[in-house]
Design an enzyme around this catalytic site. Structure first.
Site, PDB file in Angstrom:
ATOM      1  N   HIS A 120       0.820  -1.226   0.000  1.00 12.87           N
ATOM      2  CA  HIS A 120       0.000   0.000   0.000  1.00 12.87           C
ATOM      3  C   HIS A 120       0.852   1.275   0.000  1.00 12.87           C
ATOM      4  CE1 HIS A 120      -3.549  -2.362   0.460  1.00 12.87           C
ATOM      5  NE2 HIS A 120      -3.239  -2.788   1.667  1.00 12.87           N
ATOM      6  N   ASP A 162      -2.862 -10.602  -2.227  1.00 17.98           N
ATOM      7  CA  ASP A 162      -3.436 -10.106  -0.977  1.00 17.98           C
ATOM      8  C   ASP A 162      -4.878  -9.677  -1.269  1.00 17.98           C
ATOM      9  OD1 ASP A 162      -2.417  -8.806   1.854  1.00 17.98           O
ATOM     10  OD2 ASP A 162      -4.031  -7.647   0.947  1.00 17.98           O
ATOM     11  N   HIS A 164      -6.464  -7.175  -0.395  1.00 20.99           N
ATOM     12  CA  HIS A 164      -6.606  -5.737  -0.636  1.00 20.99           C
ATOM     13  C   HIS A 164      -5.811  -5.351  -1.887  1.00 20.99           C
ATOM     14  CE1 HIS A 164      -7.105  -6.318   3.757  1.00 20.99           C
ATOM     15  NE2 HIS A 164      -8.004  -5.342   3.668  1.00 20.99           N
ATOM     16  N   ASP A 251      -4.800 -12.871   3.691  1.00 24.91           N
ATOM     17  CA  ASP A 251      -5.994 -12.358   4.372  1.00 24.91           C
ATOM     18  C   ASP A 251      -7.291 -12.641   3.610  1.00 24.91           C
ATOM     19  OD1 ASP A 251      -5.069 -10.620   2.429  1.00 24.91           O
ATOM     20  OD2 ASP A 251      -5.140  -8.823   3.685  1.00 24.91           O
TER      21      ASP A 251
HETATM   22 ZN   LIG Z   1      -4.481  -7.250   2.759  1.00 29.24          ZN
END
Ligand SMILES: [Zn+2]
Length: 343
Positions: A120, A162, A164, A251
């Site tokens: 991120h 991931d 996200h 996740d």
């Molecule tokens: Zn994540």
């Protein structure tokens, strides 16, 4: 044999209050890998120099982190904490990325169990309008890719699984045609960071090399199977990268805690076996998210398959409306990609 890059320094980035991105994550990961019976060689990275980060980050951002840590600031933003050990941890995580780039010149499968995570983190911190940096300080996979380009590689692919969106990685390489970034993540409408829509395809010379495969909340292994076979594998095969890097988040594992996806061991084992097939075991994997069960169960399933151990796991099916939604998403994405890829 799997080369695992690890350092106790990664435990020095400590939250000031209970937080999902905590040092114990790595203890869970190491324990799970040891329990799997795989053979490993642990190696310890040296911290990167600040200059090494400038390939991916603006120097003012790197200096800001250093200054904030020195002054004892506890929160970089509402999600992302700092602690006295944060700079050393983050520089050592980036050091693991540099080691990975060097190792890829040889014949090696490398897993960096590093933290803080990175995908991120954009050039100057929060990426693409995100409100926070989602627990990330320096973008480790971007540091590795940038170093590979410096070493003369012309085509590097990053697969980010991931749950996200890897908004930092996307931002850093958005107009760079040498980097294919395929990101599989939960619908950004329902999940941080709110970017990673299929229409984000890169710009300038990089147009068509940024690929966002959105999965509907509630999606299980069947949805991953579809996305992997219909989009991820054909794209990587067509791109023919000289190095394949993974932003490996666990996740999306059912009940890992932070997302609404329902993947199980099947998905992570399938990704591991695809990684092995596409790279003949020559790849570098960087830990991103994964907070509990994903690390305990998803990570060893992935690592075992990456090492060529084919285990049988049951495939979980998504509810029919969710699966149909995923089919639509795949169809829509492929329609957009047809302008750039054979697929
Ligand atoms: Zn994540």
């Amino acid at each position: 044999m799997l080369k695992v890059v690890y350092s106790p320094v990664f435990l020095e980035h400590k939250p000031p209050f209970p937080h999902p991105e905590r040092p114990e994550r790595l203890e869970i990961a190491v324990k799970a890998l040891k329990k799997s019976g795989l053979e490993f060689k642990f190696t310890e990275p040296k911290p990167a120099q600040k200059q090494d980060l400038y390939r991916a980050h603006d120097p003012t951002y790197v200096d800001k982190i250093e200054r904030y840590v020195e002054t004892g600031m506890a929160m970089l933003d509402s999600d992302t904490y700092l602690s006295p050990g944060t700079l050393r941890s983050a520089l050592t995580a980036a050091g693991a990325a540099l080691d990975a780039a060097e190792a890829l010149k040889g014949d090696c499968t490398l897993l960096a169990l590093s933290r803080p995570p990175g995908h991120h983190a954009g050039k100057r911190g929060a990426a693409m309008g995100a409100l926070t940096q989602g627990f990330c300080i320096f973008n480790n996979v971007a540091v590795a890719a940038a170093r590979l380009f410096e070493l003369g590689l012309k085509r590097v692919a990053v697969i980010d699984f991931d749950a996200h969106h890897g908004n930092g990685t996307q931002e850093i390489f958005y107009s760079d045609p040498k980097l294919l970034h395929v990101d599989i993540h939960e619908d950004p409408v329902s999940l941080y960071p709110g970017t990673g829509f299929p229409t984000e395809l890169g710009d300038g010379e990089g147009e068509g090399t940024k690929v966002n495969m959105v999965l509907p909340p509630g999606g299980g292994d069947d949805v991953y199977a579809l996305a992997l076979e219909e989009v991820v594998v054909p794209l990587v095969e067509e791109f023919k990268p000289e190095a394949l890097l993974f932003s490996a988040g666990f996740d999306a594992y059912k009940a890992d805690g932070l997302t609404h996806l329902q993947a199980t061991e099947w998905t992570f084992a399938r990704i591991g076996s695809i990684a092995r097939r596409l790279t003949e075991g020559k790849t570098a994997v960087f830990l991103e998210g994964g907070y509990s069960l994903g690390l305990e169960n998803g990570l060893p399933a992935f690592a075992s398959a990456l090492c060529g151990l084919e285990m049988e796991y049951p495939l979980t099916k998504s509810p029919e409306p969710v699966f149909n939604m995923a089919k639509n998403y795949v169809y829509e994405l492929k329609a957009l990609l047809k302008k750039y890829w054979k697929l």
